[in-house]
Write a protein that holds these residues in place. Structure first.
Motif, PDB file in Angstrom:
ATOM      1  N   TYR A   1       1.069  -1.366  -0.159  1.00 44.30           N
ATOM      2  CA  TYR A   1      -0.040   0.244  -0.102  1.00 44.30           C
ATOM      3  C   TYR A   1       0.617   1.222  -0.029  1.00 44.30           C
TER       4      TYR A   1
ATOM      5  N   ARG B   1      -1.630   6.352   2.498  1.00 45.31           N
ATOM      6  CA  ARG B   1      -1.703   5.738   3.853  1.00 45.31           C
ATOM      7  C   ARG B   1      -1.444   6.948   4.898  1.00 45.31           C
TER       8      ARG B   1
ATOM      9  N   VAL C   1      -5.150  -4.539  -5.131  1.00 45.05           N
ATOM     10  CA  VAL C   1      -4.009  -4.132  -4.704  1.00 45.05           C
ATOM     11  C   VAL C   1      -2.888  -4.414  -5.718  1.00 45.05           C
TER      12      VAL C   1
ATOM     13  N   TYR D   1      -1.695   3.057  -4.579  1.00 42.02           N
ATOM     14  CA  TYR D   1      -2.878   2.515  -3.975  1.00 42.02           C
ATOM     15  C   TYR D   1      -2.947   2.081  -2.567  1.00 42.02           C
ATOM     16  N   ALA D   2      -3.981   2.654  -1.882  1.00 36.85           N
ATOM     17  CA  ALA D   2      -4.072   2.471  -0.377  1.00 36.85           C
ATOM     18  C   ALA D   2      -5.745   2.375  -0.127  1.00 36.85           C
ATOM     19  N   SER D   3      -6.047   1.650   0.898  1.00 41.51           N
ATOM     20  CA  SER D   3      -7.300   1.171   1.275  1.00 41.51           C
ATOM     21  C   SER D   3      -7.756   1.853   2.836  1.00 41.51           C
TER      22      SER D   3
END
Length: 245
Positions: free
Chosen positions: A120, A125, A176, A186-188
């Motif tokens: 990530y 983040r 991801v 990309y991060a969640s």
């Protein structure tokens, strides 16, 4: 559609320009909006028919995100948590997957091994963590475990998965990895809808938590978008260096 940031998961804007993005893997419906002075495209992961997680066209979604010109993706996922209560937010720092029927690469005819030691993006983040705190939510961090679904896990499965991770979801993979193969950041942000393994869970409970948290989630995403650096200094953009034979 042009975007600086793509948000995958649910649409958190009222209005906006609706359209369809064509990709080699299928068409993807999207909504374009302006947030914090940046062009943002929202893609509903499950679509209008709310496809089950194993049937989501992940390659089309990531390809559509890339086609907007965006270099950053924020993913919204709902999860059961083994470390935090419903209504809390978790920012994953790693993942483990137990899926079995998903295409997890763009490179089916050539060996390409992207590094996933830091899956990530650290810049996104950091923006998500700071935004959660600004909105009064101390975010949790941990390992995202992706299961195949579409059924929820048994108690025995959750007991086993406690040894592997901290939250359990069905949609975090292969998004991801596909984003990394496109050298995208990309991060969640995970919304906890239930305590994993704590009795029976039904859909109404999950939907109720989602509705109550919608406005908080929208503010967190909006602030995070404003906090993401204009230029990337992370390693995500160099993901394909030395990854191809």
């Amino acid at each position: 559609m042009h975007a600086d940031v793509v948000v995958i998961g649910r649409v958190l804007t009222h209005g906006g320009e609706e359209g369809e993005i064509s990709t080699p893997y299928g068409n993807v419906r999207a909504i374009s909006s302006m947030i914090s002075g940046k062009d943002v495209v929202f893609i509903s992961r499950h679509g209008e028919d709310h496809l089950p997680p194993h049937r989501v066209n992940y390659r089309a979604i990531i390809c559509a995100a890339e086609s907007t010109g965006a270099e950053r993706i924020i993913a919204i996922n709902t999860v059961g948590s083994m470390i935090s209560p419903p209504g809390s937010f978790v920012i994953p720092n790693d993942f483990i997957e137990f899926t079995k029927s998903r295409i997890a690469t763009f490179y089916e005819n050539r060996a390409v091994h992207v590094d996933m030691s830091e899956p990530y993006c650290p810049e996104i983040r950091a923006a998500l963590i700071e935004s959660c705190r600004y909105e009064g939510h101390e975010p949790y961090e941990g390992v995202y475990v992706c299961t195949e679904g579409p059924h929820l896990e048994t108690r025995a499965q959750i007991k086993m998965l406690r040894g592997f991770g901290d939250v359990i979801g069905m949609t975090g993979y292969p998004e991801v990895v596909l984003a990394r193969e496109r050298a995208l950041c990309y991060a969640s942000i995970c919304l906890v809808t239930n305590t994993a393994g704590d009795g029976q869970v039904d859909l109404s409970q999950i939907v109720s938590v989602e509705r109550r948290s919608r406005s908080d989630l929208a503010r967190i995403i909006e602030r995070a978008i404003s906090r993401i650096p204009e230029h990337r200094s992370c390693r995500c953009s160099r993901a394909l260096e030395n990854a191809k034979f």
